[in-house]
Motif scaffolding. Structure first.
Motif, PDB file in Angstrom:
ATOM      1  N   MET A 231      63.003 -17.876   3.861  1.00 45.04           N
ATOM      2  CA  MET A 231      62.422 -16.871   4.772  1.00 45.04           C
ATOM      3  C   MET A 231      62.354 -17.490   6.171  1.00 45.04           C
ATOM      4  O   MET A 231      61.849 -18.590   6.347  1.00 45.04           O
ATOM      5  CB  MET A 231      61.029 -16.503   4.240  1.00 45.04           C
ATOM      6  CG  MET A 231      60.272 -15.486   5.074  1.00 45.04           C
ATOM      7  SD  MET A 231      60.949 -13.836   4.878  1.00 45.04           S
ATOM      8  CE  MET A 231      60.001 -12.930   6.069  1.00 45.04           C
ATOM      9  N   THR A 232      62.901 -16.771   7.126  1.00 41.75           N
ATOM     10  CA  THR A 232      62.909 -17.272   8.497  1.00 41.75           C
ATOM     11  C   THR A 232      61.597 -16.944   9.191  1.00 41.75           C
ATOM     12  O   THR A 232      61.112 -15.828   9.125  1.00 41.75           O
ATOM     13  CB  THR A 232      64.064 -16.611   9.268  1.00 41.75           C
ATOM     14  OG1 THR A 232      65.257 -16.891   8.563  1.00 41.75           O
ATOM     15  CG2 THR A 232      64.186 -17.185  10.661  1.00 41.75           C
ATOM     16  N   ALA A 233      61.047 -17.917   9.891  1.00 44.07           N
ATOM     17  CA  ALA A 233      59.790 -17.692  10.610  1.00 44.07           C
ATOM     18  C   ALA A 233      60.043 -16.780  11.815  1.00 44.07           C
ATOM     19  O   ALA A 233      61.108 -16.834  12.420  1.00 44.07           O
ATOM     20  CB  ALA A 233      59.246 -19.021  11.099  1.00 44.07           C
ATOM     21  N   PRO A 234      59.076 -15.940  12.158  1.00 42.72           N
ATOM     22  CA  PRO A 234      59.269 -15.097  13.340  1.00 42.72           C
ATOM     23  C   PRO A 234      59.356 -15.956  14.593  1.00 42.72           C
ATOM     24  O   PRO A 234      58.603 -16.900  14.757  1.00 42.72           O
ATOM     25  CB  PRO A 234      58.015 -14.227  13.361  1.00 42.72           C
ATOM     26  CG  PRO A 234      57.013 -14.937  12.526  1.00 42.72           C
ATOM     27  CD  PRO A 234      57.772 -15.776  11.542  1.00 42.72           C
ATOM     28  N   LEU A 235      60.313 -15.660  15.472  1.00 44.33           N
ATOM     29  CA  LEU A 235      60.455 -16.437  16.693  1.00 44.33           C
ATOM     30  C   LEU A 235      59.600 -15.873  17.808  1.00 44.33           C
ATOM     31  O   LEU A 235      59.238 -16.572  18.724  1.00 44.33           O
ATOM     32  CB  LEU A 235      61.922 -16.436  17.130  1.00 44.33           C
ATOM     33  CG  LEU A 235      62.794 -17.392  16.349  1.00 44.33           C
ATOM     34  CD1 LEU A 235      64.241 -17.207  16.722  1.00 44.33           C
ATOM     35  CD2 LEU A 235      62.375 -18.831  16.602  1.00 44.33           C
ATOM     36  N   ASP A 236      59.319 -14.583  17.721  1.00 37.16           N
ATOM     37  CA  ASP A 236      58.532 -13.965  18.772  1.00 37.16           C
ATOM     38  C   ASP A 236      57.093 -13.854  18.296  1.00 37.16           C
ATOM     39  O   ASP A 236      56.783 -13.063  17.414  1.00 37.16           O
ATOM     40  CB  ASP A 236      59.106 -12.575  19.075  1.00 37.16           C
ATOM     41  CG  ASP A 236      58.369 -11.919  20.243  1.00 37.16           C
ATOM     42  OD1 ASP A 236      58.941 -11.002  20.843  1.00 37.16           O
ATOM     43  OD2 ASP A 236      57.222 -12.310  20.529  1.00 37.16           O
TER      44      ASP A 236
ATOM     45  N   THR B 171      55.659 -21.521  16.735  1.00 43.45           N
ATOM     46  CA  THR B 171      56.292 -21.697  15.421  1.00 43.45           C
ATOM     47  C   THR B 171      57.721 -22.163  15.675  1.00 43.45           C
ATOM     48  O   THR B 171      58.486 -21.468  16.329  1.00 43.45           O
ATOM     49  CB  THR B 171      56.318 -20.360  14.637  1.00 43.45           C
ATOM     50  OG1 THR B 171      54.984 -19.881  14.495  1.00 43.45           O
ATOM     51  CG2 THR B 171      56.933 -20.555  13.249  1.00 43.45           C
ATOM     52  N   PHE B 172      58.049 -23.347  15.208  1.00 46.62           N
ATOM     53  CA  PHE B 172      59.421 -23.847  15.352  1.00 46.62           C
ATOM     54  C   PHE B 172      60.256 -23.287  14.206  1.00 46.62           C
ATOM     55  O   PHE B 172      59.935 -23.505  13.032  1.00 46.62           O
ATOM     56  CB  PHE B 172      59.459 -25.379  15.266  1.00 46.62           C
ATOM     57  CG  PHE B 172      58.870 -26.082  16.466  1.00 46.62           C
ATOM     58  CD1 PHE B 172      59.661 -26.370  17.570  1.00 46.62           C
ATOM     59  CD2 PHE B 172      57.535 -26.465  16.475  1.00 46.62           C
ATOM     60  CE1 PHE B 172      59.129 -27.037  18.675  1.00 46.62           C
ATOM     61  CE2 PHE B 172      57.002 -27.132  17.570  1.00 46.62           C
ATOM     62  CZ  PHE B 172      57.792 -27.418  18.672  1.00 46.62           C
ATOM     63  N   GLY B 173      61.306 -22.570  14.542  1.00 45.38           N
ATOM     64  CA  GLY B 173      62.201 -22.030  13.511  1.00 45.38           C
ATOM     65  C   GLY B 173      63.242 -23.054  13.079  1.00 45.38           C
ATOM     66  O   GLY B 173      63.219 -24.224  13.483  1.00 45.38           O
ATOM     67  N   ARG B 174      64.176 -22.577  12.255  1.00 41.51           N
ATOM     68  CA  ARG B 174      65.210 -23.436  11.658  1.00 41.51           C
ATOM     69  C   ARG B 174      66.078 -24.138  12.714  1.00 41.51           C
ATOM     70  O   ARG B 174      66.591 -25.227  12.494  1.00 41.51           O
ATOM     71  CB  ARG B 174      66.068 -22.541  10.760  1.00 41.51           C
ATOM     72  CG  ARG B 174      66.988 -23.254   9.814  1.00 41.51           C
ATOM     73  CD  ARG B 174      66.223 -23.978   8.731  1.00 41.51           C
ATOM     74  NE  ARG B 174      67.148 -24.550   7.782  1.00 41.51           N
ATOM     75  CZ  ARG B 174      67.543 -23.950   6.665  1.00 41.51           C
ATOM     76  NH1 ARG B 174      67.061 -22.768   6.340  1.00 41.51           N
ATOM     77  NH2 ARG B 174      68.412 -24.524   5.860  1.00 41.51           N
TER      78      ARG B 174
ATOM     79  N   ALA C 294      61.191 -31.260   8.741  1.00 36.90           N
ATOM     80  CA  ALA C 294      60.442 -31.685   9.931  1.00 36.90           C
ATOM     81  C   ALA C 294      61.127 -31.218  11.209  1.00 36.90           C
ATOM     82  O   ALA C 294      62.364 -31.245  11.311  1.00 36.90           O
ATOM     83  CB  ALA C 294      60.337 -33.213   9.953  1.00 36.90           C
ATOM     84  N   VAL C 295      60.315 -30.841  12.185  1.00 40.46           N
ATOM     85  CA  VAL C 295      60.850 -30.475  13.501  1.00 40.46           C
ATOM     86  C   VAL C 295      61.463 -31.716  14.160  1.00 40.46           C
ATOM     87  O   VAL C 295      60.924 -32.826  14.059  1.00 40.46           O
ATOM     88  CB  VAL C 295      59.716 -29.909  14.393  1.00 40.46           C
ATOM     89  CG1 VAL C 295      60.235 -29.597  15.795  1.00 40.46           C
ATOM     90  CG2 VAL C 295      59.098 -28.662  13.764  1.00 40.46           C
TER      91      VAL C 295
ATOM     92  N   ILE D 242      58.559 -27.068  10.105  1.00 43.58           N
ATOM     93  CA  ILE D 242      59.149 -25.855  10.675  1.00 43.58           C
ATOM     94  C   ILE D 242      58.598 -24.648   9.920  1.00 43.58           C
ATOM     95  O   ILE D 242      58.094 -24.759   8.790  1.00 43.58           O
ATOM     96  CB  ILE D 242      60.705 -25.840  10.621  1.00 43.58           C
ATOM     97  CG1 ILE D 242      61.228 -25.884   9.188  1.00 43.58           C
ATOM     98  CG2 ILE D 242      61.319 -26.929  11.462  1.00 43.58           C
ATOM     99  CD1 ILE D 242      62.667 -25.379   9.087  1.00 43.58           C
ATOM    100  N   GLY D 243      58.707 -23.476  10.571  1.00 41.99           N
ATOM    101  CA  GLY D 243      58.344 -22.220   9.915  1.00 41.99           C
ATOM    102  C   GLY D 243      56.858 -22.016   9.700  1.00 41.99           C
ATOM    103  O   GLY D 243      56.451 -21.158   8.905  1.00 41.99           O
ATOM    104  N   VAL D 244      56.032 -22.784  10.395  1.00 43.58           N
ATOM    105  CA  VAL D 244      54.584 -22.697  10.221  1.00 43.58           C
ATOM    106  C   VAL D 244      53.954 -22.559  11.605  1.00 43.58           C
ATOM    107  O   VAL D 244      54.373 -23.260  12.530  1.00 43.58           O
ATOM    108  CB  VAL D 244      54.049 -24.004   9.556  1.00 43.58           C
ATOM    109  CG1 VAL D 244      52.530 -24.043   9.530  1.00 43.58           C
ATOM    110  CG2 VAL D 244      54.610 -24.159   8.151  1.00 43.58           C
TER     111      VAL D 244
END
Ligand SMILES: CCCCC/C=C\C/C=C\C/C=C\C/C=C\CCCC(=O)SCCNC(=O)CCNC(=O)[C@H](O)C(C)(C)COP(=O)(O)OP(=O)(O)OC[C@H]1O[C@@H](n2cnc3c(N)ncnc32)[C@H](O)[C@@H]1OP(=O)(O)O
Length: 211
Positions: free
Chosen positions: A1-6, A113-116, A124-125, A165-167
């Motif tokens: 699941m991709t984290a929202p970027l906005d 939130t840092f995405g992929r 890890a970012v 990432i994703g958090v």
């Protein structure tokens, strides 16, 4: 699941808070939409493993897009990327989007939130992306409304824990001291109560001939 970027939804964009919405001469909502679409491509490509035929097809499509845009190359003064002050990340597709919760001229508290796209490895970012976040966040506090423009002289980043990432993480920056042209700013990136990274930056206010 991709984290929202906005991260819109309660937060306030840092650039709007810093009063730069007055700089409207480069406002370009259609360009901001283009930059947002590119951010989505960066995110999706970073996490995708498509079949080779689809990768080839997508590369051709993206090449066509670049061919269409290339004739519209302009110099830095006319550039609109990075100047969309009403939009997250200012239409600068490298920057992670920060939602600001509070800003009082000295200190800012926000969420990111840092995405992929920002993955280093093992969930890890990338450390460079964390340094980028700090340079921009601390840099914007240094370059607040009515303050003289300042450049990063140094940025010291400590990586205390893996940054996931994703958090959604909280991010903070505040001016510690101002001595003449030198502005010392501290920053923290937190996962819940835990500080995962911290930064200390020196920003030097520019002389008139350096602008
Ligand atoms: C690129 C421009 C950025 C400005 C953007 C502003 C607004 C744009 C609007 C919206 C954008 C939104 C927000 C901005 C977001 C992010 C900003 C990021 C900022 C950057 O990402 S920007 C790129 C990376 N950055 C550089 O590209 C700097 C290269 N560099 C230099 O341009 C010079 O190096 C400079 C100007 C820094 C200083 O040079 P200088 O000749 O004016 O002054 P000088 O050397 O005399 O230093 C004066 C006093 O600072 C002490 N000092 C200096 N450097 C030190 C160090 N490293 N360690 C310890 N102390 C140091 C000295 O010891 C002395 O201290 P003292 O007075 O006590 O003796």
């Amino acid at each position: 699941m991709t984290a929202p970027l906005d991260p819109r939804g309660g937060g306030v964009d840092l650039n709007i808070w810093l009063g730069r919405d007055a700089e409207t001469d480069h406002d370009d909502p259609a360009f901001a939409r283009l930059a947002g679409a590119l951010v989505r491509v960066q995110e999706v490509v970073s996490g995708a493993r498509p079949p080779p035929g689809l990768s080839t097809e997508a590369a051709t499509t993206l090449g066509r897009v670049a061919d269409q845009l290339e004739p519209y190359d302009v110099d830095e003064a006319a550039q609109v990327a990075g100047r969309q002050f009403r939009h997250f990340s200012r239409g600068q597709t490298l920057l992670p989007a920060v939602a600001v919760d509070t800003y009082d001229g000295q200190r800012v508290d926000g969420r990111v939130t840092f995405g992929r796209f920002y993955l280093g490895s093992n969930g890890a970012v990338h450390g460079g992306a964390i340094s980028l976040l700090f340079d921009d966040l601390l840099g914007q506090v240094a370059n607040g409304p009515d303050a003289p423009r300042a450049r990063t002289a140094y940025l010291h980043v400590n990586f205390h824990r893996i940054t996931p990432i994703g958090v959604e993480l909280s991010c903070h920056a505040g001016i510690r001291t101002v001595e003449g042209r030198k502005v010392h700013i501290d920053g923290e990136l937190c996962h819940g109560e835990e500080v995962v990274a911290s930064a200390e930056g020196l920003f030097v206010r520019l002389e008139a001939h350096q602008l």
